[in-house]
Design a protein around this motif. Structure first.
Motif, PDB file in Angstrom:
ATOM      1  N   LYS A   1      18.592  -7.390 -15.251  1.00 51.12           N
ATOM      2  CA  LYS A   1      19.537  -7.440 -16.379  1.00 51.12           C
ATOM      3  C   LYS A   1      18.940  -6.910 -17.680  1.00 51.12           C
ATOM      4  CE  LYS A   1      22.986 -10.352 -18.649  1.00 51.12           C
ATOM      5  NZ  LYS A   1      23.080  -9.486 -19.773  1.00 51.12           N
ATOM      6  N   PRO A   2      17.723  -7.296 -18.076  1.00 50.34           N
ATOM      7  CA  PRO A   2      17.185  -6.754 -19.332  1.00 50.34           C
ATOM      8  C   PRO A   2      17.049  -5.227 -19.310  1.00 50.34           C
ATOM      9  CG  PRO A   2      15.859  -8.610 -18.589  1.00 50.34           C
ATOM     10  CD  PRO A   2      16.843  -8.294 -17.498  1.00 50.34           C
ATOM     11  N   ILE A   3      16.766  -4.659 -18.154  1.00 57.05           N
ATOM     12  CA  ILE A   3      16.655  -3.207 -18.038  1.00 57.05           C
ATOM     13  C   ILE A   3      18.022  -2.565 -18.236  1.00 57.05           C
ATOM     14  CG2 ILE A   3      16.132  -1.305 -16.440  1.00 57.05           C
ATOM     15  CD1 ILE A   3      13.973  -3.188 -15.234  1.00 57.05           C
ATOM     16  N   LEU A   4      19.050  -3.120 -17.600  1.00 60.08           N
ATOM     17  CA  LEU A   4      20.399  -2.584 -17.762  1.00 60.08           C
ATOM     18  C   LEU A   4      20.893  -2.762 -19.196  1.00 60.08           C
ATOM     19  CD1 LEU A   4      22.157  -3.672 -14.441  1.00 60.08           C
ATOM     20  CD2 LEU A   4      21.077  -1.512 -14.995  1.00 60.08           C
ATOM     21  N   ASP A   5      20.579  -3.908 -19.804  1.00 60.75           N
ATOM     22  CA  ASP A   5      20.967  -4.138 -21.198  1.00 60.75           C
ATOM     23  C   ASP A   5      20.315  -3.103 -22.113  1.00 60.75           C
ATOM     24  OD1 ASP A   5      22.523  -6.303 -20.442  1.00 60.75           O
ATOM     25  OD2 ASP A   5      21.051  -7.815 -21.076  1.00 60.75           O
ATOM     26  N   ALA A   6      19.040  -2.814 -21.856  1.00 59.28           N
ATOM     27  CA  ALA A   6      18.327  -1.815 -22.664  1.00 59.28           C
ATOM     28  C   ALA A   6      18.928  -0.423 -22.456  1.00 59.28           C
ATOM     29  CB  ALA A   6      16.839  -1.815 -22.317  1.00 59.28           C
ATOM     30  N   MET A   7      19.307  -0.093 -21.223  1.00 60.33           N
ATOM     31  CA  MET A   7      19.931   1.200 -20.952  1.00 60.33           C
ATOM     32  C   MET A   7      21.277   1.308 -21.672  1.00 60.33           C
ATOM     33  SD  MET A   7      19.003   1.590 -16.905  1.00 60.33           S
ATOM     34  CE  MET A   7      19.830   3.160 -16.668  1.00 60.33           C
ATOM     35  N   ARG A   8      22.058   0.220 -21.655  1.00 59.86           N
ATOM     36  CA  ARG A   8      23.343   0.221 -22.348  1.00 59.86           C
ATOM     37  C   ARG A   8      23.145   0.419 -23.848  1.00 59.86           C
ATOM     38  NH1 ARG A   8      25.043  -3.684 -24.937  1.00 59.86           N
ATOM     39  NH2 ARG A   8      24.132  -5.324 -23.673  1.00 59.86           N
TER      40      ARG A   8
ATOM     41  N   LYS B   1       0.807  -1.214   0.000  1.00 57.25           N
ATOM     42  CA  LYS B   1       0.000   0.000   0.000  1.00 57.25           C
ATOM     43  C   LYS B   1       0.849   1.278   0.000  1.00 57.25           C
ATOM     44  CE  LYS B   1      -0.449   0.041   4.990  1.00 57.25           C
ATOM     45  NZ  LYS B   1      -1.281  -0.044   6.128  1.00 57.25           N
ATOM     46  N   GLU B   2       2.139   1.173   0.349  1.00 53.21           N
ATOM     47  CA  GLU B   2       3.021   2.336   0.372  1.00 53.21           C
ATOM     48  C   GLU B   2       3.679   2.603  -0.977  1.00 53.21           C
ATOM     49  OE1 GLU B   2       5.834   2.054   3.572  1.00 53.21           O
ATOM     50  OE2 GLU B   2       4.329   1.226   4.909  1.00 53.21           O
ATOM     51  N   TRP B   3       3.572   1.668  -1.896  1.00 51.57           N
ATOM     52  CA  TRP B   3       4.192   1.825  -3.205  1.00 51.57           C
ATOM     53  C   TRP B   3       3.381   2.774  -4.068  1.00 51.57           C
ATOM     54  CZ3 TRP B   3       8.946   0.218  -3.719  1.00 51.57           C
ATOM     55  CH2 TRP B   3       9.408  -0.884  -2.992  1.00 51.57           C
ATOM     56  N   PRO B   4       4.056   3.531  -4.942  1.00 50.62           N
ATOM     57  CA  PRO B   4       3.332   4.374  -5.896  1.00 50.62           C
ATOM     58  C   PRO B   4       2.506   3.500  -6.843  1.00 50.62           C
ATOM     59  CG  PRO B   4       5.686   4.905  -5.870  1.00 50.62           C
ATOM     60  CD  PRO B   4       5.501   3.674  -5.049  1.00 50.62           C
ATOM     61  N   ALA B   5       1.496   4.085  -7.428  1.00 54.53           N
ATOM     62  CA  ALA B   5       0.649   3.345  -8.366  1.00 54.53           C
ATOM     63  C   ALA B   5       1.391   3.031  -9.661  1.00 54.53           C
ATOM     64  CB  ALA B   5      -0.616   4.136  -8.659  1.00 54.53           C
ATOM     65  N   CYS B   6       2.317   3.873 -10.056  1.00 49.84           N
ATOM     66  CA  CYS B   6       3.020   3.728 -11.329  1.00 49.84           C
ATOM     67  C   CYS B   6       4.207   2.761 -11.191  1.00 49.84           C
ATOM     68  CB  CYS B   6       3.522   5.093 -11.798  1.00 49.84           C
ATOM     69  SG  CYS B   6       4.517   5.003 -13.298  1.00 49.84           S
ATOM     70  N   PRO B   7       4.229   1.671 -11.974  1.00 49.77           N
ATOM     71  CA  PRO B   7       5.339   0.720 -11.898  1.00 49.77           C
ATOM     72  C   PRO B   7       6.693   1.329 -12.283  1.00 49.77           C
ATOM     73  CG  PRO B   7       3.510  -0.200 -13.157  1.00 49.77           C
ATOM     74  CD  PRO B   7       3.182   1.229 -12.880  1.00 49.77           C
ATOM     75  N   VAL B   8       6.692   2.294 -13.190  1.00 54.42           N
ATOM     76  CA  VAL B   8       7.948   2.958 -13.564  1.00 54.42           C
ATOM     77  C   VAL B   8       8.514   3.708 -12.359  1.00 54.42           C
ATOM     78  CG1 VAL B   8       8.990   4.724 -15.044  1.00 54.42           C
ATOM     79  CG2 VAL B   8       7.318   3.125 -16.001  1.00 54.42           C
ATOM     80  N   GLU B   9       7.644   4.349 -11.612  1.00 51.79           N
ATOM     81  CA  GLU B   9       8.083   5.073 -10.411  1.00 51.79           C
ATOM     82  C   GLU B   9       8.652   4.106  -9.371  1.00 51.79           C
ATOM     83  OE1 GLU B   9       6.412   8.337  -7.171  1.00 51.79           O
ATOM     84  OE2 GLU B   9       5.134   7.742  -8.847  1.00 51.79           O
ATOM     85  N   ILE B  10       8.050   2.932  -9.241  1.00 55.69           N
ATOM     86  CA  ILE B  10       8.569   1.923  -8.310  1.00 55.69           C
ATOM     87  C   ILE B  10       9.985   1.516  -8.724  1.00 55.69           C
ATOM     88  CG2 ILE B  10       8.309  -0.454  -7.472  1.00 55.69           C
ATOM     89  CD1 ILE B  10       5.245  -0.020  -7.768  1.00 55.69           C
ATOM     90  N   THR B  11      10.173   1.255 -10.015  1.00 50.60           N
ATOM     91  CA  THR B  11      11.496   0.872 -10.514  1.00 50.60           C
ATOM     92  C   THR B  11      12.513   1.973 -10.241  1.00 50.60           C
ATOM     93  OG1 THR B  11      10.441  -0.452 -12.234  1.00 50.60           O
ATOM     94  CG2 THR B  11      12.778   0.055 -12.530  1.00 50.60           C
ATOM     95  N   LEU B  12      12.119   3.218 -10.504  1.00 48.14           N
ATOM     96  CA  LEU B  12      13.030   4.339 -10.245  1.00 48.14           C
ATOM     97  C   LEU B  12      13.343   4.483  -8.759  1.00 48.14           C
ATOM     98  CD1 LEU B  12      11.739   7.007 -12.769  1.00 48.14           C
ATOM     99  CD2 LEU B  12      13.943   5.807 -12.798  1.00 48.14           C
ATOM    100  N   MET B  13      12.370   4.199  -7.901  1.00 47.56           N
ATOM    101  CA  MET B  13      12.630   4.247  -6.458  1.00 47.56           C
ATOM    102  C   MET B  13      13.701   3.226  -6.072  1.00 47.56           C
ATOM    103  SD  MET B  13       8.841   4.612  -4.754  1.00 47.56           S
ATOM    104  CE  MET B  13       9.472   4.136  -3.150  1.00 47.56           C
ATOM    105  N   LEU B  14      13.691   2.084  -6.730  1.00 48.05           N
ATOM    106  CA  LEU B  14      14.615   1.013  -6.379  1.00 48.05           C
ATOM    107  C   LEU B  14      16.000   1.181  -6.994  1.00 48.05           C
ATOM    108  CD1 LEU B  14      12.186  -2.012  -6.691  1.00 48.05           C
ATOM    109  CD2 LEU B  14      13.103  -1.024  -4.592  1.00 48.05           C
ATOM    110  N   ILE B  15      16.068   1.658  -8.242  1.00 48.82           N
ATOM    111  CA  ILE B  15      17.368   1.714  -8.920  1.00 48.82           C
ATOM    112  C   ILE B  15      17.658   3.061  -9.565  1.00 48.82           C
ATOM    113  CG2 ILE B  15      17.343  -0.770  -9.361  1.00 48.82           C
ATOM    114  CD1 ILE B  15      16.814  -0.021 -12.365  1.00 48.82           C
TER     115      ILE B  15
END
Length: 108
Positions: free
Chosen positions: A90-97, A5-19
């Motif tokens: 890993k797929p996220i980092l590969d895409a960023m690279r 319940k404390e996580w943002p609704a947007c999954p992109v925002e959750i990912t950004l919070m973590l990494i």
């Protein structure tokens, strides 16, 4: 870990919070190939301070992305590795690279 319940609704925002922090992405990059000791991580990342690196690793450990293993030796040996959850980035980092390489080629 935070309750759902404390996580943002947007999954992109959750990912950004973590990494989303610069150092966390570099830690993930450097741990993808395998386990590293603290000193190895610090050298491979470069200009990060010991205090900041320690704080980032602790946060990533709390979030379930990094494992920390302490060996009962003198001096103590501490090794860091990615959890399965950390490896799943890993797929996220590969895409960023790939994007970064494309951007660099585009502006050069």
């Amino acid at each position: 870990m935070q309750q759902e319940k404390e996580w943002p609704a947007c999954p992109v925002e959750i990912t950004l919070m973590l990494i989303g922090d610069k150092w966390k992405v570099l830690i993930l990059r450097d741990l993808m190939p395998g386990t590293k000791r603290f000193g190895e991580l610090k050298r491979s990342i470069g200009s990060v301070s010991q205090k900041v690196l320690t704080a980032q690793l602790r946060d990533m450990e709390e979030k379930g992305l990094v494992n920390r293993r302490v060996y009962a030796e003198v001096p103590p040996r501490v090794e860091y590795s990615l959890t399965d959850l950390g490896k799943s980035l890993k797929p996220i980092l590969d895409a960023m690279r790939a994007w970064g390489e494309g951007y660099k080629a585009h502006v050069s």
